[in-house]
Design a protein around this motif. Sequence first.
Motif, mmCIF file in Angstrom:
data_model
loop_
_atom_site.group_PDB
_atom_site.id
_atom_site.type_symbol
_atom_site.label_atom_id
_atom_site.label_comp_id
_atom_site.label_asym_id
_atom_site.label_seq_id
_atom_site.Cartn_x
_atom_site.Cartn_y
_atom_site.Cartn_z
ATOM 1 N N TRP A 1 0.826 -1.205 0.000
ATOM 2 C CA TRP A 1 0.000 0.000 0.000
ATOM 3 C C TRP A 1 0.861 1.255 0.000
ATOM 4 C CZ3 TRP A 1 -4.779 2.114 -0.408
ATOM 5 C CH2 TRP A 1 -5.007 3.349 0.176
ATOM 6 N N HIS A 2 1.890 1.249 0.818
ATOM 7 C CA HIS A 2 2.757 2.434 0.894
ATOM 8 C C HIS A 2 3.548 2.647 -0.397
ATOM 9 C CE1 HIS A 2 1.819 3.547 4.943
ATOM 10 N NE2 HIS A 2 2.223 2.398 5.454
ATOM 11 N N VAL B 1 -0.054 8.170 -4.325
ATOM 12 C CA VAL B 1 -1.352 8.854 -4.244
ATOM 13 C C VAL B 1 -1.634 9.473 -5.610
ATOM 14 C CG1 VAL B 1 -2.642 10.701 -3.118
ATOM 15 C CG2 VAL B 1 -1.039 9.303 -1.801
ATOM 16 N N GLU C 1 -2.375 11.783 -8.560
ATOM 17 C CA GLU C 1 -2.179 13.201 -8.839
ATOM 18 C C GLU C 1 -3.034 13.586 -10.036
ATOM 19 O OE1 GLU C 1 -0.503 15.308 -7.122
ATOM 20 O OE2 GLU C 1 0.572 13.984 -5.741
ATOM 21 N N LYS D 1 -6.310 5.673 -5.654
ATOM 22 C CA LYS D 1 -5.829 5.995 -4.311
ATOM 23 C C LYS D 1 -5.909 7.503 -4.098
ATOM 24 C CE LYS D 1 -1.990 5.215 -1.092
ATOM 25 N NZ LYS D 1 -0.610 4.691 -0.907
ATOM 26 N N SER D 2 -7.066 7.935 -3.632
ATOM 27 C CA SER D 2 -7.311 9.356 -3.406
ATOM 28 C C SER D 2 -8.357 9.505 -2.315
ATOM 29 C CB SER D 2 -7.795 10.027 -4.701
ATOM 30 O OG SER D 2 -8.246 11.350 -4.447
ATOM 31 N N PHE E 1 -4.793 7.411 6.282
ATOM 32 C CA PHE E 1 -4.916 7.901 4.910
ATOM 33 C C PHE E 1 -6.263 8.567 4.674
ATOM 34 C CE2 PHE E 1 -6.003 7.469 0.409
ATOM 35 C CZ PHE E 1 -4.893 8.065 -0.180
#
Length: 378
Positions: A29-30, A34, A36, A246-247, A336
């Motif tokens: 996950w890391h 994220v 953009e 992922k937002s 998150f």
Amino acid sequence: MAVGLIIGGASLALGAAYLLLIQWVIRQWHKLPVFEPAPIEPAPSVTILVAARNEAANIRHCLQALSQQNYPELSLQIVVIDDHSTDATAAMVEAFPHPNLTLLRLPAGQYGKKRALELGAAATQSTYLLTTDADCQPPPLWVQEQVQHLESAALAASTGPVLLTGTDSLRYRFQALDMAGMMVLTAVGLHTGTWILGNGASLAYRRAAFEAAGGYADNRGTASGDDIFLIAKITRGQGLPVRFLKSATVAVPTPAAPDWAAFLRQRLRWGTKNAAAPASAGTTLALGIAFLLSWSILLSPLLFLAVGHFWLVFLALLLLLKSRADYGLLKTACQFFHQEHLLKSFARSEVLHIGYIAFIGLASLFVRKYQWKDRYVK
């Protein structure tokens, strides 16, 4: 004594495997960046599909959220497909003031969310199709970021985060923690190709991918699974990937189940669709470890017959392994999505989670008919 120690050791091995699996998930996950956002000109045509049955209490709020999307109005169409509602759902849609809103009704003899979505898709010609639920209120950037995600990463489909809302109670916090953790598992599963998860409350796909997959042609008989079945078919049949958006900005809020009975019915429905969906080796392994570990914890008192009070040591170690794994996962998710307040109920939720995984997992293997939207379906 020897048999008891062997069984206890096997249970601890399951706990260790679970901890290692969840730690791997957190690391993956890391590694995921994220999202953009990047402007796209001109804006591709988009249709939002909302299947609705007896949603008079929610549909107006949903339509208000969809009408406030930060996306060019001329490129955005909203289609609500009424699934034989017996309340004022259809009338409320017809009365809602939006120039690009269309109401369709499922014909007699057809019912269910999959039929509704197929009808809506067939009635439009947009490049992209997005789905959400009638009790959801997607944030203003939802359409924009889903489309940008599809375009910038050349995806066949994109599933986004869904988070629960509700009054502050143990029941709500337990459900919300479970859902937040599921978002991390969804992202990692799709990114690594290990397992397939998704949520129809925030799903976007290319029309071409939907049509090439044949829509829901081979699974209309299963009432649930409009998300997982479709994602699995698109993943198998397309050269383009399916990924998680992922937002935290576009996490779609949806109400938590209002009581424990409704929650159990909902999760049993989800469990049966998972049991019916095509399973990868990763899915089988992950679900199997979680299921067997939960039952190992619940049945650990039986070790008293073989090892006496030493069974308490096994129980303590099993709880430690599972709790350490779950806390790491849920802390990652809550940070998150800015839901750290949920963690105050972690200990009590962890106890509930053990029974939930064990009994819902077991029931989903045998239950084939359940109540959903005032109907008994398979």
